[in-house]
Design a protein around this motif. Structure first.
Motif, PDB file in Angstrom:
ATOM      1  N   ASN A 111      79.120  23.281 -14.832  1.00  0.00           N
ATOM      2  CA  ASN A 111      78.316  24.155 -13.980  1.00  0.00           C
ATOM      3  C   ASN A 111      78.395  25.617 -14.404  1.00  0.00           C
ATOM      4  O   ASN A 111      77.914  26.507 -13.726  1.00  0.00           O
ATOM      5  N   LYS A 142      69.979  31.047 -19.469  1.00  0.00           N
ATOM      6  CA  LYS A 142      69.687  31.851 -18.276  1.00  0.00           C
ATOM      7  C   LYS A 142      68.422  32.626 -18.592  1.00  0.00           C
ATOM      8  O   LYS A 142      68.436  33.552 -19.390  1.00  0.00           O
ATOM      9  N   GLN A 199      67.274  33.563 -12.124  1.00  0.00           N
ATOM     10  CA  GLN A 199      67.818  32.216 -12.346  1.00  0.00           C
ATOM     11  C   GLN A 199      69.245  32.298 -12.853  1.00  0.00           C
ATOM     12  O   GLN A 199      69.498  32.929 -13.882  1.00  0.00           O
ATOM     13  N   THR A 200      70.143  31.642 -12.154  1.00  0.00           N
ATOM     14  CA  THR A 200      71.543  31.661 -12.577  1.00  0.00           C
ATOM     15  C   THR A 200      71.764  30.654 -13.704  1.00  0.00           C
ATOM     16  O   THR A 200      70.960  29.739 -13.916  1.00  0.00           O
ATOM     17  N   ALA A 253      73.958  28.412 -13.633  1.00  0.00           N
ATOM     18  CA  ALA A 253      74.169  27.102 -12.993  1.00  0.00           C
ATOM     19  C   ALA A 253      72.847  26.386 -12.773  1.00  0.00           C
ATOM     20  O   ALA A 253      72.751  25.166 -12.956  1.00  0.00           O
ATOM     21  N   THR A 254      71.810  27.142 -12.399  1.00  0.00           N
ATOM     22  CA  THR A 254      70.495  26.522 -12.197  1.00  0.00           C
ATOM     23  C   THR A 254      69.942  26.006 -13.519  1.00  0.00           C
ATOM     24  O   THR A 254      69.415  24.889 -13.599  1.00  0.00           O
ATOM     25  N   ALA A 255      70.052  26.817 -14.574  1.00  0.00           N
ATOM     26  CA  ALA A 255      69.555  26.397 -15.889  1.00  0.00           C
ATOM     27  C   ALA A 255      70.278  25.130 -16.355  1.00  0.00           C
ATOM     28  O   ALA A 255      69.656  24.184 -16.856  1.00  0.00           O
ATOM     29  N   ALA A 297      71.795  22.907 -14.474  1.00  0.00           N
ATOM     30  CA  ALA A 297      71.460  21.769 -13.606  1.00  0.00           C
ATOM     31  C   ALA A 297      70.101  21.185 -13.969  1.00  0.00           C
ATOM     32  O   ALA A 297      69.908  19.963 -13.940  1.00  0.00           O
ATOM     33  N   GLN A 298      69.158  22.043 -14.336  1.00  0.00           N
ATOM     34  CA  GLN A 298      67.828  21.544 -14.683  1.00  0.00           C
ATOM     35  C   GLN A 298      67.872  20.717 -15.966  1.00  0.00           C
ATOM     36  O   GLN A 298      67.260  19.652 -16.066  1.00  0.00           O
TER      37      GLN A 298
END
Ligand SMILES: [Fe+2]
Length: 322
Positions: free
Chosen positions: A17, A89, A94-95, A97-99, A101-102
């Motif tokens: 993460n 990133k 956009q963090t 972690a989001t990148a 996770a996607q």
């Protein structure tokens, strides 16, 4: 390569993460070489194929005998073809972690396909480029490629995207690292063996090559580094400082595969990162690329895939671009 003991789906182990290293490429985007060259439609040289290597690989050398036998018995093959997988990133909103996770959501779904499909599932993953954002950095391969696909128990082949070949540097006249250096190390190694990060490196003969699998051959092309302005595989009549090796390669591969296509033994697909034809407002198509492919198909007298429609069906190509 180890095989799953049975077809019972197992959930991939927890995804990371946070990046192991900063993946923002800030220093590269602000570097003198990149800022000087980014808007000048300047392509990068195409690395030469490995000396003495055939221009094609046989999938049968990369998968277990059981999977090969099942594929031949079934009379069909399935595979993954995905591009633009690199996570980074990408904006202040956009963090990391989001990148992550996607990308992990897609990679985990592909792992599930393999695990649930077993010997009837996907046989390989043909990556359509942009493995690592934003400059194909070697130090980002773990976070953006090896970690997400750590449990993908099938071979992964790849053609580079524009981001894999982009170059940066502290001077305006020469890149700091030769274009595609990390891609070559990870996908075009002379011999199999552990990568610096995880799964074995791949042994493709070049950044453009053909994968011969049961029932299908995929001819992969490298369409260079332009972000806007489309893909380029040749000098386009002298407009770009490139050799025209890929035109010879494409024509000769179409000719090599033509007999088996004629008797219905295999389909033929062309894979290229940039879209030859697109109505997408952001990136658009690549007129020169499409003309080059058309020209090679005309010379070879074969169109991918259904040459039953010869002399001029719509082009069949796998592509992606961002
Ligand atoms: Fe791209």
């Amino acid at each position: 390569m180890p095989q799953a003991a049975d077809c019972t789906p197992t959930k991939p182990s927890p995804d990371e993460n946070a990046f192991q290293v900063n993946n923002t490429s800030d220093a590269y985007y602000n570097s003198p070489y990149y800022t000087m060259h980014k808007n000048q439609n300047q392509v990068q040289p195409i690395p030469q194929p490995r000396m003495g290597a055939l221009p094609y690989l046989e999938l049968s050398n990369f998968i277990p005998q059981g999977l090969l036998d099942s594929t031949n018995a079934a009379g069909r093959i399935s595979f993954h073809a995905v591009g633009d997988t690199g996570a980074a990133k990408v904006s202040p909103r956009q963090t990391a972690a989001t990148a992550i996770a996607q990308e992990a959501a897609v990679a985990d779904a592909m792992v599930q396909d393999v695990q649930t499909g077993g010997d009837n599932g996907p046989s390989f993953f043909f990556h359509l480029g942009d493995v690592v954002y934003n400059f194909g950095e070697a130090q980002y391969y773990y976070d953006q490629f090896y970690e997400p696909y750590r449990e993908y128990d099938r071979p992964i082949f790849a053609i580079p995207g524009n981001h894999d070949g982009m170059a940066y540097g502290s001077s305006s006249s020469a890149p700091q690292v030769p274009t595609l250096a990390a891609f070559l190390a990870n996908f075009c190694s002379a011999a199999p063996g552990p990568s610096p990060d995880a799964r074995s490196v791949m042994t493709q003969p070049a950044v453009y090559f053909t994968l011969d699998a049961p029932y299908v051959s995929i001819i992969g092309l490298y369409s260079n580094v332009l972000d806007t302005g489309g893909g380029i595989i040749s000098s386009q009549g002298g407009h770009f400082p490139l050799v025209d090796d890929q035109l010879t390669f494409l024509t000769e591969e179409l000719q090599r595969l033509k007999p088996e296509r004629r008797v219905g033994k295999r389909a033929i697909l062309i894979a290229v990162h940039h879209p030859p034809l697109s109505v997408d407002a952001k990136t658009g198509g690549s007129g020169g690329l499409m003309q080059d492919i058309d020209s090679c198909c005309n010379k070879a007298g074969l169109w991918p895939d259904s040459d039953a429609l010869w002399p001029r069906p719509p082009l069949s190509a796998l592509h992606t671009h961002c």
